[in-house]
Design a protein around this motif. Structure first.
Motif, short mmCIF file in Angstrom:
data_model
loop_
_atom_site.label_atom_id
_atom_site.label_comp_id
_atom_site.label_asym_id
_atom_site.label_seq_id
_atom_site.Cartn_x
_atom_site.Cartn_y
_atom_site.Cartn_z
N ILE B 124 0.83 -1.21 0.00
CA ILE B 124 0.00 0.00 0.00
C ILE B 124 0.87 1.26 0.00
O ILE B 124 0.50 2.29 -0.55
CB ILE B 124 -0.97 -0.02 1.21
CG1 ILE B 124 -2.01 1.10 1.12
CG2 ILE B 124 -0.23 0.13 2.52
CD1 ILE B 124 -3.11 0.78 0.19
N LEU B 125 2.07 1.15 0.59
CA LEU B 125 2.94 2.32 0.66
C LEU B 125 3.43 2.72 -0.72
O LEU B 125 3.65 3.89 -1.01
CB LEU B 125 4.14 2.07 1.58
CG LEU B 125 3.81 1.77 3.04
CD1 LEU B 125 5.07 1.80 3.88
CD2 LEU B 125 2.80 2.75 3.60
N LYS B 126 3.61 1.73 -1.59
CA LYS B 126 4.07 2.05 -2.94
C LYS B 126 2.99 2.85 -3.67
O LYS B 126 3.26 3.85 -4.33
CB LYS B 126 4.39 0.77 -3.70
CG LYS B 126 4.95 1.05 -5.08
CD LYS B 126 5.57 -0.17 -5.70
CE LYS B 126 6.33 0.25 -6.95
NZ LYS B 126 7.03 -0.86 -7.56
N GLU B 127 1.75 2.37 -3.47
CA GLU B 127 0.63 3.03 -4.12
C GLU B 127 0.49 4.48 -3.63
O GLU B 127 0.18 5.37 -4.40
CB GLU B 127 -0.62 2.24 -3.76
CG GLU B 127 -1.79 2.42 -4.66
CD GLU B 127 -2.95 1.58 -4.14
OE1 GLU B 127 -3.98 2.16 -3.82
OE2 GLU B 127 -2.78 0.34 -4.01
N LYS B 128 0.74 4.70 -2.34
CA LYS B 128 0.50 6.02 -1.75
C LYS B 128 1.79 6.82 -1.60
O LYS B 128 1.83 7.74 -0.80
CB LYS B 128 -0.13 5.84 -0.35
CG LYS B 128 -1.36 4.98 -0.32
CD LYS B 128 -2.60 5.80 -0.20
CE LYS B 128 -3.82 4.93 -0.27
NZ LYS B 128 -5.05 5.70 -0.41
N ARG B 129 2.84 6.45 -2.34
CA ARG B 129 4.16 6.99 -2.02
C ARG B 129 4.26 8.50 -2.05
O ARG B 129 5.01 9.09 -1.29
CB ARG B 129 5.23 6.36 -2.90
CG ARG B 129 5.04 6.57 -4.38
CD ARG B 129 6.13 5.83 -5.14
NE ARG B 129 5.96 5.95 -6.56
CZ ARG B 129 5.19 5.15 -7.28
NH1 ARG B 129 4.55 4.15 -6.69
NH2 ARG B 129 5.05 5.33 -8.56
N SER B 130 3.48 9.19 -2.91
CA SER B 130 3.63 10.65 -2.91
C SER B 130 2.54 11.36 -2.13
O SER B 130 2.40 12.56 -2.24
CB SER B 130 3.73 11.18 -4.34
OG SER B 130 3.34 10.22 -5.26
N GLN B 131 1.79 10.60 -1.33
CA GLN B 131 0.78 11.27 -0.50
C GLN B 131 1.35 11.73 0.82
O GLN B 131 2.27 11.13 1.36
CB GLN B 131 -0.37 10.30 -0.22
CG GLN B 131 -1.53 10.51 -1.16
CD GLN B 131 -2.80 9.89 -0.63
OE1 GLN B 131 -3.09 9.97 0.56
NE2 GLN B 131 -3.55 9.29 -1.51
N ILE B 132 0.75 12.81 1.34
CA ILE B 132 1.14 13.30 2.66
C ILE B 132 0.61 12.29 3.69
O ILE B 132 -0.55 11.89 3.63
CB ILE B 132 0.48 14.67 2.92
CG1 ILE B 132 0.83 15.65 1.80
CG2 ILE B 132 0.88 15.21 4.27
CD1 ILE B 132 2.23 16.11 1.78
N VAL B 133 1.48 11.89 4.61
CA VAL B 133 1.11 10.83 5.55
C VAL B 133 -0.08 11.24 6.43
O VAL B 133 -0.91 10.41 6.80
CB VAL B 133 2.33 10.44 6.40
CG1 VAL B 133 1.95 9.50 7.52
CG2 VAL B 133 3.37 9.80 5.51
N GLY B 134 -0.19 12.53 6.72
CA GLY B 134 -1.30 13.01 7.53
C GLY B 134 -2.66 12.69 6.93
O GLY B 134 -3.66 12.69 7.63
N GLN B 135 -2.69 12.41 5.62
CA GLN B 135 -3.98 12.13 4.97
C GLN B 135 -4.29 10.64 4.91
O GLN B 135 -5.30 10.25 4.35
CB GLN B 135 -3.97 12.69 3.54
CG GLN B 135 -3.72 14.19 3.48
CD GLN B 135 -3.38 14.66 2.09
OE1 GLN B 135 -3.09 13.87 1.20
NE2 GLN B 135 -3.37 15.97 1.91
N LEU B 136 -3.41 9.79 5.46
CA LEU B 136 -3.64 8.35 5.38
C LEU B 136 -4.47 7.86 6.55
O LEU B 136 -4.61 8.54 7.56
CB LEU B 136 -2.31 7.60 5.37
CG LEU B 136 -1.34 7.92 4.22
CD1 LEU B 136 -0.10 7.07 4.35
CD2 LEU B 136 -2.00 7.68 2.88
N SER B 137 -5.00 6.64 6.43
CA SER B 137 -5.78 6.06 7.52
C SER B 137 -4.86 5.58 8.63
O SER B 137 -3.64 5.46 8.42
CB SER B 137 -6.59 4.89 6.98
OG SER B 137 -5.72 3.81 6.72
N GLY B 138 -5.45 5.27 9.79
CA GLY B 138 -4.65 4.85 10.94
C GLY B 138 -3.77 3.65 10.64
O GLY B 138 -2.59 3.62 10.97
N GLY B 139 -4.37 2.64 9.98
CA GLY B 139 -3.61 1.43 9.68
C GLY B 139 -2.47 1.70 8.71
O GLY B 139 -1.37 1.17 8.85
#
Lengths: 336, 235
Positions: B124-139
């Motif tokens: 999942i981290l590869k998919e979200k690699r350029s997202q700001i971490v503050g916008q991710l879910s808790g898991g």
């Protein structure tokens, strides 16, 4: 034709001066926001630090002129920038070592550090007074205008002239270059990323092996560059009056807060927001409307919303409004 | 002798009373060890002492036979000990990839390979690699936190309540990830509130009470032990 004249009036008296003034504020505001984001205190010595750096540029300009060194059509002051920056950084690091670091190591609350910076402000003012004195100095030389009003009128045949002072062009160009380099550094380099990480989550940054001393050092180096260049550009454009920089802290802090304190992009844009607001609200629009309205409707007053004496009141009002309604700043998105 | 050892550690905060006394915890590579116990038993304190966030009054900490009791937390990180705090364990304003890059701050070599390994472990981290971490879910954030800690290719990974505040589904998923990490020959110590689930994936467990070792044994033994069950597992 009248429409064009009206546009030129606006450009000449509001847009270009506001872009220039905004650039100068933006540099100061990024300085404030960096110190706030990374060293975590509101630095009330901002204005006087800018003045301190500019003082060296003024003195060195006089010295260079006495040696016969000039920069051709550009102001000699530009040549002195590296030396002035060096002195500024040296001063900042000295202050940091003997004053700020003590409170940082003790993990004092930010308010205490802000009070300490007020002390630094007084000391800096005193040093400036001793070295150069409080009087007004012009240190601009070289070509004063890129475009003169008369030349513009001849070129275009319009009634209104457009003037571009060399200091205005220099300010805008230097600001764009400097800010681009700084954002590139903060976003694309390892050191820049580590600074943003330190600003975001200090404990985790330490656990990741980021050296806090290096982060603090680089923060002051960047701050020194911004303060000196911002101060010199302002001094070239107006004139060097050492204690005017203290007054400029109000619009500078307003710009930093409008942009969301701790957020350099916001501070950069905030500088222009404040500058445009100040200039648009205090400009007398009479001439502008004379061109646009039919003769029967011609205004007989100045059509000035506020007297220029109130320009600081504008920054202050914006500051209060933003703090009341959008305390995190008007720009969403990523912080430093 | 285990790979990473805390021997008879006694420590407290400042001049206050000792929170842990004569507490011993050890872990070998490729092993998951859970530290359990009631609130205020000193679980997190024991972990912080092993990381060097807190000075030992007596006792020692060693890794691979080297005594590291006097090293700072940063120097222990250089020795390959990684830590995931319970809260504020990611850089919320940075992107996923930047979080991983900061995790590898001390590495001089090419980190792209390590980042690829992390992406393989946590797709999942590869998919979200350029997202700001503050916008991710808790898991997802917990995966970023784990990924950041794994960037130094640690030999010891310490987790402070990795499943605090995440939903049961995410908790199972996280435990699966922790087992995957263990399979890469990392020694894992975790402090957990969810004792049953933690013991079910742990090789061994320690139960601390008022800062002292009260019970220890394999996960299964502890789960079966009637006294442990009664006092800590609520059954």
């Amino acid at each position: 034709m009248d429409l064009l004249n009206a546009v030129i009036v606006l450009l000449n008296y509001t847009v270009i001066p506001a872009l220039t003034y905004g650039s100068q504020l933006a540099l100061g505001a990024i300085f404030v926001t960096l110190i706030y984001g990374i060293l975590r205190f509101a630095n009330f010595a901002t204005g006087d630090m800018m003045s301190f750096g500019t003082m060296f540029a003024v003195l060195l300009t006089y010295y260079f002129q006495s040696l016969g060194i000039s920069f051709g059509i550009l102001p000699t002051a530009l040549l002195t920038i590296p030396f002035a920056i060096f002195m500024m950084i040296l001063y900042m690091l000295t202050i940091d070592k003997f004053v700020f670091s003590y409170y940082r190591v003790k993990k004092s609350p930010p308010v205490q550090l802000a009070m300490v910076s007020v002390g630094v402000m007084f000391v800096t003012q005193a040093i400036i007074r001793i070295i150069i004195g409080p009087s007004d100095r012009r240190f601009l030389d070289g070509e004063k205008f890129i475009l003169k009003a008369t030349e513009f009128k001849e070129m275009t045949g319009l009634n209104e002239g457009l003037t571009i002072k060399s200091t205005q062009a220099i300010t805008i160009i230097v600001t764009i270059i400097l800010v681009s380099i700084m954002f590139w550094f903060l976003n694309k380099t390892k050191t820049g990323t580590s600074m943003r990480a330190y600003s975001d989550n200090e404990d985790l940054a330490l656990l990741s092996g980021i050296d806090p001393k290096k982060v603090v050092l680089i923060t002051w180096v960047i701050a020194g560059i911004l303060a000196t260049i911002g101060g010199i550009l302002y001094g070239l454009d107006k004139s060097y009056r050492p204690f005017v920089y203290f007054n400029n802290m109000l619009p500078i802090f307003a710009a930093a807060i409008v942009g969301g304190i701790g957020n350099p992009y916001g501070a950069f844009l905030g500088g222009y927001v404040i500058a445009f607001a100040e200039i648009f609200l205090t400009y007398a629009y009479k001439r502008f409307f004379i061109y646009l309205l039919p003769e029967s409707l011609e205004p007989n007053s100045m059509i000035q919303l506020l007297s220029t004496d109130y320009k600081f009141a504008i920054s202050f009002s914006i500051l209060v409004i933003v703090l009341l309604f959008r305390p995190s700043g008007i720009f969403e998105g990523k912080k430093i | 002798m285990s790979f990473f050892q805390g021997n008879k550690m006694t420590a407290g905060y400042g001049d206050g009373p000792d929170i842990i006394s004569s507490c011993s915890i050890n872990v070998s590579r490729g092993e998951i060890v859970a530290i359990l116990g009631p609130n205020g038993a000193g679980k997190s304190t024991a972990m912080k002492a092993m990381l060097g966030l807190l000075k030992l009054k007596s006792g020692s900490v060693s890794i691979d036979g080297d005594d590291i009791s006097s090293l700072s937390p940063q120097d222990r990180v250089k020795k390959g000990i990684s830590f995931v705090p319970q809260t504020r364990n990611v850089f919320a304003e940075l992107t996923v990839r930047e979080n991983l890059e900061i995790g590898a701050f001390l590495r001089e070599d090419d980190i792209n390979k390590v980042i690829e390994e992390i992406y393989e472990l946590f797709p999942i981290l590869k998919e979200k690699r350029s997202q700001i971490v503050g916008q991710l879910s808790g898991g997802q954030r917990q995966q970023v936190a784990l990924g950041r800690a794994l960037m130094i290719r640690p030999s010891v990974l310490m987790l402070d309540e990795p499943t605090a505040g995440v939903s049961p589904i995410v908790m199972d998923e996280l435990f699966e990830h922790i087992i995957k990490v263990k399979e890469t020959n990392v020694a894992i110590i975790m402090v957990e509130q969810n004792a049953k689930q933690a013991l079910s994936i742990s090789d061994r467990g320690y139960v601390l009470v008022t800062g002292e070792n009260k019970f220890e044994g394999s996960g299964k033994e502890l789960l079966k032990d009637p006294e442990v069950r009664r006092s800590f597992l609520g059954a």
